[in-house]
Design a protein around this motif. Structure first.
Motif, PDB file in Angstrom:
ATOM      1  N   ALA A  16       0.837  -1.212   0.000  1.00 49.63           N
ATOM      2  CA  ALA A  16       0.000   0.000   0.000  1.00 49.63           C
ATOM      3  C   ALA A  16       0.868   1.256   0.000  1.00 49.63           C
ATOM      4  CB  ALA A  16      -0.932  -0.002   1.208  1.00 49.63           C
ATOM      5  N   LEU A  17       1.944   1.244   0.771  1.00 51.16           N
ATOM      6  CA  LEU A  17       2.832   2.411   0.803  1.00 51.16           C
ATOM      7  C   LEU A  17       3.542   2.609  -0.538  1.00 51.16           C
ATOM      8  CD1 LEU A  17       4.349   2.136   4.383  1.00 51.16           C
ATOM      9  CD2 LEU A  17       2.778   3.890   3.506  1.00 51.16           C
ATOM     10  N   ARG A  18       3.911   1.518  -1.199  1.00 57.39           N
ATOM     11  CA  ARG A  18       4.532   1.637  -2.523  1.00 57.39           C
ATOM     12  C   ARG A  18       3.552   2.229  -3.539  1.00 57.39           C
ATOM     13  NH1 ARG A  18       7.002  -3.550  -1.232  1.00 57.39           N
ATOM     14  NH2 ARG A  18       9.174  -3.157  -0.748  1.00 57.39           N
ATOM     15  N   ARG A  19       2.287   1.767  -3.480  1.00 54.16           N
ATOM     16  CA  ARG A  19       1.278   2.330  -4.398  1.00 54.16           C
ATOM     17  C   ARG A  19       1.058   3.809  -4.119  1.00 54.16           C
ATOM     18  NH1 ARG A  19      -1.411  -2.490  -3.120  1.00 54.16           N
ATOM     19  NH2 ARG A  19      -2.873  -1.350  -1.803  1.00 54.16           N
ATOM     20  N   LEU A  20       1.024   4.194  -2.844  1.00 58.47           N
ATOM     21  CA  LEU A  20       0.867   5.595  -2.479  1.00 58.47           C
ATOM     22  C   LEU A  20       2.056   6.411  -2.969  1.00 58.47           C
ATOM     23  CD1 LEU A  20      -0.623   7.861  -1.010  1.00 58.47           C
ATOM     24  CD2 LEU A  20       0.577   7.159   1.079  1.00 58.47           C
ATOM     25  N   ALA A  21       3.266   5.910  -2.767  1.00 56.02           N
ATOM     26  CA  ALA A  21       4.468   6.617  -3.222  1.00 56.02           C
ATOM     27  C   ALA A  21       4.454   6.781  -4.741  1.00 56.02           C
ATOM     28  CB  ALA A  21       5.722   5.876  -2.773  1.00 56.02           C
ATOM     29  N   ALA A  22       4.035   5.747  -5.453  1.00 56.16           N
ATOM     30  CA  ALA A  22       3.968   5.840  -6.915  1.00 56.16           C
ATOM     31  C   ALA A  22       2.920   6.863  -7.340  1.00 56.16           C
ATOM     32  CB  ALA A  22       3.655   4.472  -7.516  1.00 56.16           C
TER      33      ALA A  22
ATOM     34  N   ASP B  69      10.812   5.022  -4.406  1.00 55.59           N
ATOM     35  CA  ASP B  69      10.553   4.010  -3.390  1.00 55.59           C
ATOM     36  C   ASP B  69      11.795   3.679  -2.584  1.00 55.59           C
ATOM     37  OD1 ASP B  69      11.909   2.631  -5.306  1.00 55.59           O
ATOM     38  OD2 ASP B  69      10.518   0.960  -5.411  1.00 55.59           O
ATOM     39  N   GLN B  70      12.674   4.646  -2.404  1.00 52.53           N
ATOM     40  CA  GLN B  70      13.879   4.413  -1.621  1.00 52.53           C
ATOM     41  C   GLN B  70      13.494   4.162  -0.162  1.00 52.53           C
ATOM     42  OE1 GLN B  70      16.188   7.915  -2.171  1.00 52.53           O
ATOM     43  NE2 GLN B  70      16.712   7.433  -4.288  1.00 52.53           N
ATOM     44  N   GLY B  71      14.024   3.105   0.357  1.00 47.43           N
ATOM     45  CA  GLY B  71      13.797   2.797   1.766  1.00 47.43           C
ATOM     46  C   GLY B  71      12.521   2.027   2.040  1.00 47.43           C
ATOM     47  N   LEU B  72      11.738   1.736   0.994  1.00 49.10           N
ATOM     48  CA  LEU B  72      10.501   0.977   1.246  1.00 49.10           C
ATOM     49  C   LEU B  72      10.724  -0.469   0.983  1.00 49.10           C
ATOM     50  CD1 LEU B  72       7.675   3.208  -0.237  1.00 49.10           C
ATOM     51  CD2 LEU B  72       8.199   2.789   2.136  1.00 49.10           C
TER      52      LEU B  72
END
Length: 85
Positions: A70-76, A82-85
């Motif tokens: 979910a955090l990767r989709r939000l970052a995108a 996505d550094q650090g995820l």
């Protein structure tokens, strides 16, 4: 290795009455696909967050996996790296 499912569901352990009322393979496959689509539309992240994952290692692992996705989709969506995820 996957084993093939026999075309006839009737066997010594399966009652003929069950076979007579069993839906066609295409109906069963369609129902399965619908259920999988519903699971994909409503990931367990929210349910796990509400229920809590304390003392449940499997639920905690699932919560963290889904949370990272979910955090990767939000970052995108925010056009962040996505550094650090």
């Amino acid at each position: 290795m996957r084993t093939a499912i026999p075309r006839s569901c009737c066997s010594p352990v399966t009652s003929p009455a069950i076979c007579a009322t069993r839906p066609a393979d295409t109906v069963l496959r369609g129902t399965c696909a619908d259920r999988i689509a519903a699971l994909r539309r409503f990931p367990p992240l929210l349910a796990l967050a509400v229920r809590g994952v304390a003392y449940d290692a499997v639920a905690k692992e699932r919560f963290h996996i889904d949370g990272r996705k979910a955090l990767r989709r939000l970052a995108a969506a925010l056009d962040l790296s996505d550094q650090g995820l």
